[in-house]
Design a protein around this motif. Structure first.
Motif, mmCIF file in Angstrom:
data_model
loop_
_atom_site.group_PDB
_atom_site.id
_atom_site.type_symbol
_atom_site.label_atom_id
_atom_site.label_comp_id
_atom_site.label_asym_id
_atom_site.label_seq_id
_atom_site.Cartn_x
_atom_site.Cartn_y
_atom_site.Cartn_z
ATOM 1 N N SER A 336 0.845 -1.193 0.000
ATOM 2 C CA SER A 336 0.000 0.000 0.000
ATOM 3 C C SER A 336 0.877 1.238 0.000
ATOM 4 C CB SER A 336 -0.928 0.018 1.221
ATOM 5 O OG SER A 336 -1.916 -0.987 1.130
ATOM 6 N N ASP A 375 -8.652 -2.071 -1.932
ATOM 7 C CA ASP A 375 -8.210 -3.465 -1.948
ATOM 8 C C ASP A 375 -8.611 -4.100 -3.278
ATOM 9 O OD1 ASP A 375 -7.688 -6.132 -1.542
ATOM 10 O OD2 ASP A 375 -8.658 -6.250 0.410
ATOM 11 N N TRP A 440 -7.920 0.339 2.131
ATOM 12 C CA TRP A 440 -6.544 0.675 1.763
ATOM 13 C C TRP A 440 -6.358 0.528 0.255
ATOM 14 C CZ3 TRP A 440 -8.151 -3.060 5.163
ATOM 15 C CH2 TRP A 440 -8.244 -4.362 4.655
ATOM 16 N N ASN A 441 -5.431 1.280 -0.286
ATOM 17 C CA ASN A 441 -5.093 1.086 -1.692
ATOM 18 C C ASN A 441 -4.158 -0.112 -1.828
ATOM 19 O OD1 ASN A 441 -2.208 2.012 -1.526
ATOM 20 N ND2 ASN A 441 -3.188 3.956 -0.975
ATOM 21 N N GLU A 442 -3.982 -0.571 -3.032
ATOM 22 C CA GLU A 442 -3.108 -1.725 -3.255
ATOM 23 C C GLU A 442 -2.151 -1.424 -4.400
ATOM 24 O OE1 GLU A 442 -3.347 -6.552 -4.130
ATOM 25 O OE2 GLU A 442 -5.089 -5.478 -3.333
#
Length: 540
Positions: A336, A375, A440-442
């Protein structure tokens, strides 16, 4: 009397010189100074003082596991009134010490200039375990405890003859005077003239006990660990922490390699120092709050700002820095990207790895393959970046076009290219769209080879509040311990607080570090089945 007056005048000049040039030496400067002293081999020092006054290096091994701090005296040292040291110099063939870590004392001239004292009482050519009169044996005087003179032994030849007569038993050797320059030199000559394997063994000097209640007055110049043995760095870091807690001063930790070429036996590495964590945290915070849209060379911002992190489970079942089997299957390691404008408040796991800026020099650079704004559920894909759809295929290149396709199914997002433009779209989207639970970003990284922890561009380990439950501090300490036992090196642990309001998103505390002999893995709050299912779905 005349000799005392001459020495007094000389000492006065030395004190003036040292007083003018004295300053708080840096770690590299201390290492250079000690290497210079190690290389100097005078027969005696100015004022006809013994050679240890101005050359060579006084070191004392420090055992681990003692209930006292390193400058405090054991019961046996208190009973003797002295501690044992070794004297290292380039004309001595010593290649090993009795402990894998220890402390370095200043030479007496330097100690005097600082209002401290180093009182060397006697010298043995070999390590001895002798009682009586400060550990110098019997026969000496209060002013000069060395035991050899009473036996008529005052030079190297006499000492060697006496040693032969005692069956070459180190416990029966006599000690030479450290007060008389010629006799101290005789101890050095005797050590070398022993020949054979004796030459590589350490000698022993007895040093009068100091006032252990005032650690700032102990003439300790540095701590060291022996690079040829394992475990010493952690003991040195523990001693470094204790000394700082007591005095507010950081002693440098030096690497000792007695086989060093051309007299370079002491070395300094910033990464060995316990205080390096403060600098790492400061660097991480600076990157976190740097929201430039591009790097100076025009590349995407994750190369130079923000922080790429990889949350991971902490368990003895696998080593946390290795890509998981599922990551290798789908050609993607999940990470992330945290930055002040990335709108991320929780990582997936309560512990993990913090990578250096991706443009940092490294033997194993990381490659960002693709991005997901939330995600990406990559563990459920056959390929981490192409297993679903690439955004370029759908002409998704803005917040509006992404919302058109994925506003109700954010976990099914197409994969973003790791370009300047798409990173900005990702950031804008995260500040526009209401976050789903797995928010969250991935960032998908190309898997790196297994079992290369020392080659990975990792700045630190982290712990903090996360989506998945667990004792992150214990988890990070276990990973740190595992890394140390695998490589002999140190990754600092920082506390990650993405909700911090004081500007300290990353904070470093020495007591968070694993400085015990071992730090066990935390008790998992997720079952093995739940953890496996998580990896298979989310690709973490």
């Amino acid at each position: 009397m005349k000799r005392r007056l001459l020495f007094g005048k000389f000492l006065y000049l030395v004190l003036i010189l040292l007083g003018v040039t004295a300053h708080a030496a840096t770690g590299p400067e201390v290492a250079q100074l000690l290497n210079t002293r190690y290389s100097n081999t005078p027969q005696a020092c100015p004022g006809n003082q013994a050679a240890y006054f101005c050359s060579g290096v006084l070191v004392s091994g420090l055992m681990s596991g003692l209930p006292i701090r390193f400058w405090e005296h054991t019961d046996s040292a208190i009973a003797l009134g002295a501690r044992s040291f070794s004297y290292l110099r380039s004309d001595q063939g010593i290649r090993s010490l009795t402990q894998d870590s220890g402390m370095v004392f200043s030479d007496p001239f330097t100690a005097i200039s600082q209002g401290k004292s180093v009182d060397v009482l006697c010298a043995y050519p070999l390590v001895a375990s002798i009682q009586g009169n400060y550990g110098c044996g019997t026969g000496g005087t209060a002013d000069d405890p060395g035991s050899c003179a009473a036996l008529g032994v005052i030079d190297a030849a006499g000492w060697l003859t006496h040693f032969q007569q005692q069956g070459q038993q180190p416990a029966l050797q006599c000690s030479l005077s450290s007060r008389i320059a010629a006799q101290f030199r005789a101890s050095l000559l005797a050590h070398e003239q022993l020949g054979g394997s004796w030459v590589t063994q350490p000698n022993q000097l007895q040093v009068r006990n100091w006032n252990a209640e005032v650690p700032g007055q102990v003439p300790v110049q540095a701590l060291f660990y022996d690079t040829s043995r394992s475990g010493g760095l952690r003991v040195a870091q523990r001693n470094q922490r204790d000394y700082h807690a007591a005095t507010g001063q950081w002693l440098p930790i030096l690497r000792l390699d007695l086989a060093g070429a051309e007299g370079i036996v002491f070395g300094f590495n910033l990464q060995d120092q316990l205080y390096v964590g403060y600098e790492v945290a400061q660097r991480l915070n600076a990157r976190y709050f740097d929201t430039a849209t591009t790097c100076p060379d025009g590349r995407a911002p994750f190369y130079c700002n923000g922080v790429v992190l990889r949350g991971t489970e902490s368990t003895s079942a696998f080593q946390s820095w290795n890509p998981s089997p599922r990551s290798e299957d789908i050609n993607g390691v999940s990470a992330s990207y945290v930055r002040a404008d990335a709108a991320m408040s929780l990582p997936a796991w309560p512990q993990g790895l913090l990578f250096k800026a991706l443009d940092a020099p490294t033997s194993n650079p990381l490659t960002v393959r693709c991005l997901y704004p939330f995600d990406g559920y990559t563990g459920a894909l056959t390929e981490a970046c192409t297993g679903r759809m690439e955004c370029t295929t759908l002409e998704v290149d803005s917040v509006e076009s992404w919302l058109y396709w994925y506003s109700t199914t954010p976990y099914n997002s197409c994969s973003f290219a790791p370009s300047v433009h798409m990173v900005q779209v990702l950031l804008d989207l995260r500040n526009t769209y209401a976050h789903p639970p797995y928010h969250w970003n991935e960032f998908v990284l190309t898997p790196w080879p297994q079992r290369i922890p020392e080659r990975l561009p990792i700045d630190a380990l982290f712990y903090g509040v996360a989506y998945n439950p667990g004792d992150g501090r214990a988890g990070a300490r276990y990973i740190q311990d595992d890394y140390f036992k695998t490589t002999g090196r140190f990754w600092p642990i920082v506390h990650l607080r993405l909700d911090a309001t004081d500007g300290q998103v990353f904070t470093y505390v020495p007591d968070d570090q694993c400085l015990d002999d071992s730090c066990p893995p935390p008790v998992s709050l997720m079952s093995a089945e739940s953890t496996k299912a998580w990896f298979e779905e989310h690709g973490q």
